[in-house]
Design a protein around this motif. Sequence first.
Motif, short mmCIF file in Angstrom:
data_model
loop_
_atom_site.label_atom_id
_atom_site.label_comp_id
_atom_site.label_asym_id
_atom_site.label_seq_id
_atom_site.Cartn_x
_atom_site.Cartn_y
_atom_site.Cartn_z
N PHE A 268 41.82 47.63 31.59
CA PHE A 268 40.88 46.61 32.04
C PHE A 268 40.90 46.54 33.56
CE2 PHE A 268 42.10 45.00 27.84
CZ PHE A 268 40.87 44.70 27.28
N GLY A 269 39.70 46.56 34.19
CA GLY A 269 39.57 46.15 35.58
C GLY A 269 39.33 44.65 35.60
N LEU A 270 39.87 43.96 36.61
CA LEU A 270 39.85 42.49 36.59
C LEU A 270 39.24 41.85 37.82
CD1 LEU A 270 43.47 42.02 35.17
CD2 LEU A 270 41.32 41.87 33.90
N GLY A 271 38.80 42.63 38.79
CA GLY A 271 38.21 42.04 39.98
C GLY A 271 39.26 41.47 40.92
N LYS A 272 38.81 40.73 41.93
CA LYS A 272 39.69 40.26 43.00
C LYS A 272 40.23 38.85 42.81
CE LYS A 272 37.79 42.90 46.91
NZ LYS A 272 36.81 43.70 46.18
#
Length: 564
Positions: free
Chosen positions: A520-524
């Motif tokens: 999963f990519g989760l952003g900043k």
Amino acid sequence: MIPDQLLKHVFVFILLLLSGQKFNQAKPTEHIQFTDVTEEANISFQHQDGREGKKYFIETIGSGCAFIDYDNDGNLDIYLVNATSVRKENTEKASGNRLYRNTGEGKFVDITTSAGVGDTGYGTGISAGDYDNNGFIDLYITNFGTNVLYKNNGNGTFTNVTQSAQVEGSQWSAGSSFGDYDRDGDLDLYVTNYCNFRVENHQPCIHKGINGSNIQVYCPPEQFAGVSDILYQNNGNGTFTDVTKESGLYNPIGRGMSPIWSDYDNDGDLDLFVANDATENFLYQNDNNGRFSNVAWITGVASDMNGDLQGCMGLDLADYDNDGDFDLIMTNFQKQVNVFYRNEEYVFFNDISFSIGLGFTLPYVSWGTGLVDLNNDGFRDLFVANGHTQDVIEQYDTGSSYLQPNHLLINDRRGGFVKTESIPKEMKASRGVAFGDYDNDGDMDILISNAHDRPTLLRNDSETDNHWLIVKTIGTQPTSASNRDGIGAKVRIITKNQTLISEVRSGSSYMSQNDMRVHFGLGKDLKQIDLLEVSWPSGTVDRLNNIALDTIVYIKEGVSQLTK
């Protein structure tokens, strides 16, 4: 595709432009960059397809590749499938299948011989799954001819158990995928068979060249009849039974290329998508009684939006718009746009290919693909591998080429994609693609199998401050009805702003195997993950709170803690 059908697509594309549809409207803020590290990583493999100028049809489809952790050391290893001479008298293989062990330092070591996995058949694809639930991943290799099942012995070696397991097959097999369709805790196996081509019946096809001369070319797939795929049910004792007919999956019209098991309708059991070449695609809905119903036409995935059949090769399912259901990409032949189907709340799939910006794919022949978050911003991006089947295409079609560039499209977070130039601009005839984080730095890398050429290992060197999470699932079979890999498990991440969903799978893209861990990519903006939820094939649901960011977690079924 015939000219009138092409005109339909062009007409639709013009209408969308005139109606105000905007393409490539958002510019990603992160710097996306991939580096070719094939040589640096010591991958010396060379794909061979035995081409001798006689234009045997089997030379066109290439082979697959895989990211697998065969030794459970937490580092992804690489398996590359090879082909060979198509003539029986040429028994010596120029270059066999290869297994490369990941040293954990950005390098790989060829351990094929010691591991015992250098199959010498005419190789097409690979999938992986722990079919005997011993805790180590097994490999299934598809061939033009007898397929191969390698049982992982857990000590760095494999044993060829194809005959005893009764999964040889006798057709020209392409893709395969493990999945527990009957939810009994062990993995069943679906194998796609392509067509009834026979070397002994080979006849050349002729095309008129630009200068008026006759050119020998590869025949089109329509020249060969389809054959049925095979479903092998796992008996739980190391053997399988062919249950294709009794399960309702016998379908001899198919020219099967790539399959995927997925619970697309969220009813708790695995359904089956099959990409077919030059005939209708299949979507087999699991009736939860050992049988399946083909609902491809009803749900809209048998053809494109015009009802035209396509030359589908690769496919992937993922939630690209973060609305909680899995959307579908299928790659196609030249003059057929790569088709993107949006899942409309589990009822049907809507062909939105042109409106999201895929019209530019019409000139290309596309194969391996993946909906993967490559910049960790929380939205899945799209990668497509390209390369023509005809190595003399330039001699009769000035608008095309045999070697073609691959494409990377970044999700614009508004329902569309932005084509980027973030990957090396090399021209190859690419085929299978696998995705996985081989260096465990939190971003997804790409492995590409190129026909009659060296492979490409692309390391993700993107500059971003975005967070990520990787989840490794471990089922507790035989104490539950979940297979050891957790294949079929749905993994959700729930935060204040969004819910992200993924699924553990065997087999994907085009005749290839992705990292079985869920990324999963989760952003900043996140500080932590509020809730991580795993819904297992057994029906058990594990919920874990306050998960740290930027880490790899191991989740064992029924255990309310993380294990490594």
